[in-house]
Design a protein around this motif. Structure first.
Motif, short mmCIF file in Angstrom:
data_model
loop_
_atom_site.label_atom_id
_atom_site.label_comp_id
_atom_site.label_asym_id
_atom_site.label_seq_id
_atom_site.Cartn_x
_atom_site.Cartn_y
_atom_site.Cartn_z
N UNK A 43 0.83 -1.21 0.00
CA UNK A 43 0.00 0.00 0.00
C UNK A 43 0.86 1.25 0.00
N UNK A 44 1.94 1.23 0.79
CA UNK A 44 2.83 2.39 0.87
C UNK A 44 3.48 2.68 -0.48
N UNK A 45 3.94 1.63 -1.15
CA UNK A 45 4.60 1.79 -2.45
C UNK A 45 3.63 2.37 -3.48
N UNK A 46 2.41 1.83 -3.50
CA UNK A 46 1.39 2.33 -4.43
C UNK A 46 1.09 3.80 -4.15
N UNK A 47 1.03 4.17 -2.88
CA UNK A 47 0.73 5.55 -2.50
C UNK A 47 1.88 6.48 -2.88
N UNK A 60 -8.10 3.99 8.94
CA UNK A 60 -8.90 3.73 7.74
C UNK A 60 -10.39 3.67 8.07
N UNK A 61 -11.19 4.15 7.15
CA UNK A 61 -12.65 4.03 7.30
C UNK A 61 -13.19 2.85 6.50
N UNK A 62 -12.32 2.17 5.78
CA UNK A 62 -12.78 1.05 4.93
C UNK A 62 -12.26 -0.30 5.40
N UNK A 63 -11.46 -0.32 6.48
CA UNK A 63 -10.96 -1.58 7.02
C UNK A 63 -12.15 -2.48 7.35
N UNK A 64 -12.23 -3.68 6.79
CA UNK A 64 -13.35 -4.58 7.08
C UNK A 64 -13.52 -4.84 8.57
N UNK A 122 -6.60 -4.49 0.89
CA UNK A 122 -6.98 -4.03 -0.46
C UNK A 122 -7.91 -2.82 -0.42
N UNK A 123 -9.02 -2.87 0.34
CA UNK A 123 -9.87 -1.68 0.39
C UNK A 123 -9.19 -0.48 1.04
N UNK A 124 -8.24 -0.73 1.94
CA UNK A 124 -7.50 0.37 2.55
C UNK A 124 -6.63 1.05 1.49
N UNK A 125 -6.02 0.24 0.61
CA UNK A 125 -5.23 0.83 -0.47
C UNK A 125 -6.08 1.74 -1.35
N UNK A 126 -7.28 1.31 -1.67
CA UNK A 126 -8.18 2.13 -2.49
C UNK A 126 -8.47 3.46 -1.79
N UNK A 127 -8.67 3.38 -0.47
CA UNK A 127 -8.95 4.62 0.28
C UNK A 127 -7.73 5.53 0.27
N UNK A 174 -9.01 10.39 2.76
CA UNK A 174 -8.71 10.31 4.19
C UNK A 174 -7.41 11.06 4.45
N UNK A 175 -7.52 12.37 4.61
CA UNK A 175 -6.34 13.22 4.72
C UNK A 175 -5.50 12.89 5.95
N UNK A 176 -6.17 12.59 7.07
CA UNK A 176 -5.43 12.30 8.31
C UNK A 176 -4.58 11.06 8.15
N UNK A 177 -5.15 10.00 7.57
CA UNK A 177 -4.39 8.77 7.39
C UNK A 177 -3.24 8.98 6.41
N UNK A 178 -3.52 9.62 5.29
CA UNK A 178 -2.47 9.82 4.29
C UNK A 178 -1.33 10.68 4.80
#
Length: 465
Positions: A216-220, A373-377, A432-437, A443-447
């Motif tokens: 996720x970090x690399x993709x971001x 994250x707001x999308x973590x299952x 996976x859904x966290x990466x999409x978020x 999600x400015x705080x998380x990023x």
């Protein structure tokens, strides 16, 4: 009396039994008659991985003889095995429930008695008061006072802790570390409380989570202008980071009782409101959620706190003040307790801090993605299930039994040498859904926190070969 298996199964009869047991410790013969009670969820979904927590408000009448009845209101927090049988079985395997119960029932009382006998002017270690507990293999419940009703609250995890709250938190954990360290010199802590012996299998899932979270970090980073080179560095360093993390447990000795999950949401604060203004003064602190505690190295608690619960600006500006505060409290209290730390001045602690930077980055990266994250299952509330219907109880028991059986089979595999591949698939699905978020930028705080911790790790050379 048999304990309920969860919040939905709390009854008036069990509350009367449990509260009578509690009251009779001080007033033998006390009878409790519950007039009314209400049960509600204790924490948001995703913040209780080790157990189910519910809050229970009880109105009761206490009597100890003719004409002595009095009304009393209780505000309680009750913990049970996790509602998911798989999660419950994994926590049984790692003794999370036993460690937390013993912390409230015995350990803190023992440490505070040791502290009071040797340094009576020092305030005790602060955790919520235990009301009742039971653990016999199949049953588990821990009932504590609900300190929210007494005015304690957690800080907003999205903002992180400020300097005042960090300093107070560091003081309190330094006390736990120092008292347990000194107690061990006089009494052998692990001989009396063997369940706190650190076991390497408790952290074998971390490399798998790290592998998935770094993807996720690399993709971001590839979407952030000017960070493409950092993305390449992280990708190249990816295979060796887990080895660096695990190597810490060979390099550092286990010297005291550590919390193991020492972050923002496991620290509760109380404030004094000033009548003449809107200002508040920080008045009290209590540490909660001890299911991951173990006999370990105290520097890990510090790394965990600062990299999961503070901003990069705070760490850069105040790290020396924070570590100096910790060192002063730990060493001075240990000395007063008759167990001075030889050859451990501030420079030695600072060296340990720098050498364990990989721990702070690893846990910080994981918790930033997992908790902000707001999308973590795992953060999604569990909706009503058709299996909750009373007529389908036999089916529910069969399904839960199957899950428990699978957990018993998979538990040794997960914590064994070949568990990494299995857990990578499991965590990959969660992340996976966290990466999409993350990539959506919503999600400015998380990023912001994620980018900070990646840049900080790069500055420390953690991605250099």
């Amino acid at each position: 009396m048999k304990a309920p298996s969860g919040g939905k199964r709390i009854t008036k009869g069990w509350l009367e039994f449990m509260l009578a047991e509690h009251e009779r410790k001080e007033r033998p013969g006390t009878r409790v008659s519950v007039a009314d009670f209400a049960v509600r969820q204790g924490i948001p979904p995703g913040e209780g991985f080790n157990s189910e927590l519910v809050l229970v408000d009880v109105t009761a009448e206490l009597s100890n003889g003719p004409g002595e009845a009095q009304e009393k209101t209780y505000h309680l927090a009750a913990k049970f095995f996790h509602a998911d049988p798989f999660a419950a079985e994994i926590n049984r395997r790692f003794l999370s429930h036993i460690k937390e119960l013993r912390m409230y029932a015995e350990v803190v009382h023992e440490l505070n008695a040791f502290l009071a006998a040797r340094v009576p002017e020092e305030s005790p270690i602060c955790i919520p008061k235990m009301i009742y507990g039971k653990e016999n293999g199949s049953e588990y419940v821990l009932v504590m006072e609900n300190i929210k009703a007494a005015g304690y609250m957690t800080n907003d995890k999205r903002k992180g802790l400020d300097v005042e709250h960090v300093m107070r938190s560091v003081e309190e954990i330094a006390k736990v570390h120092a008292v347990s360290y000194a107690y061990n010199k006089a009494h052998n802590f692990l001989e009396k409380f063997p369940c706190y012996q650190f076991k390497i299998e408790t952290i074998t899932v971390i490399p798998a989570f790290l592998t998935c979270s770094l993807k996720n970090c690399i993709a971001y980073l590839n979407t952030v202008k000017g960070k493409e080179e950092l993305a390449k560095k992280v990708e190249n360093a990816h295979p060796i980071l887990s080895k660096k993390f695990l190597a810490l447990y060979d390099d550092f000795g286990n010297v005291c009782l550590c919390h193991g999950d020492f972050w923002n949401c496991n620290i509760m604060f109380k404030y004094q409101q000033h009548d003449d203004s809107q200002e508040q003064t920080l008045e009290g602190i209590k540490l909660i959620d001890w299911g991951n505690s173990s006999w370990n190295n105290p520097i890990f608690d510090l790394q965990y706190l600062l990299h999961t619960s503070t901003t990069l600006e705070l760490r850069k500006t105040h790290i020396d003040d924070i570590l100096q505060k910790y060192h002063t409290v730990f060493t001075s209290l240990a000395t007063k307790l008759g167990a001075p730390l030889p050859h451990y001045d501030y420079s030695a602690l600072r060296e340990d801090w720098d050498r364990t930077a990989i721990f702070g980055f690893t846990l910080g990266n994981m918790l930033i993605q997992g908790t902000l994250s707001t999308t973590n299952p795992a953060n999604k509330p569990r909706g009503p299930s058709i299996l909750d219907h009373g007529a389908l109880t036999p089916v529910r028991l069969i399904v839960n039994g199957f899950k428990t059986g699978m957990a018993k089979i998979l538990g040794p595999i997960i914590s064994g040498p070949n568990g990494g591949k299995f857990m990578e698939k499991f965590f990959g699905g969660i992340l996976k859904p966290i990466q999409k978020e993350i990539l959506s930028g919503t999600n400015e705080a998380m990023n912001a926190r994620l980018l900070e911790i990646l840049c900080e790790a790069d500055e420390k050379g953690l991605f250099d070969e």
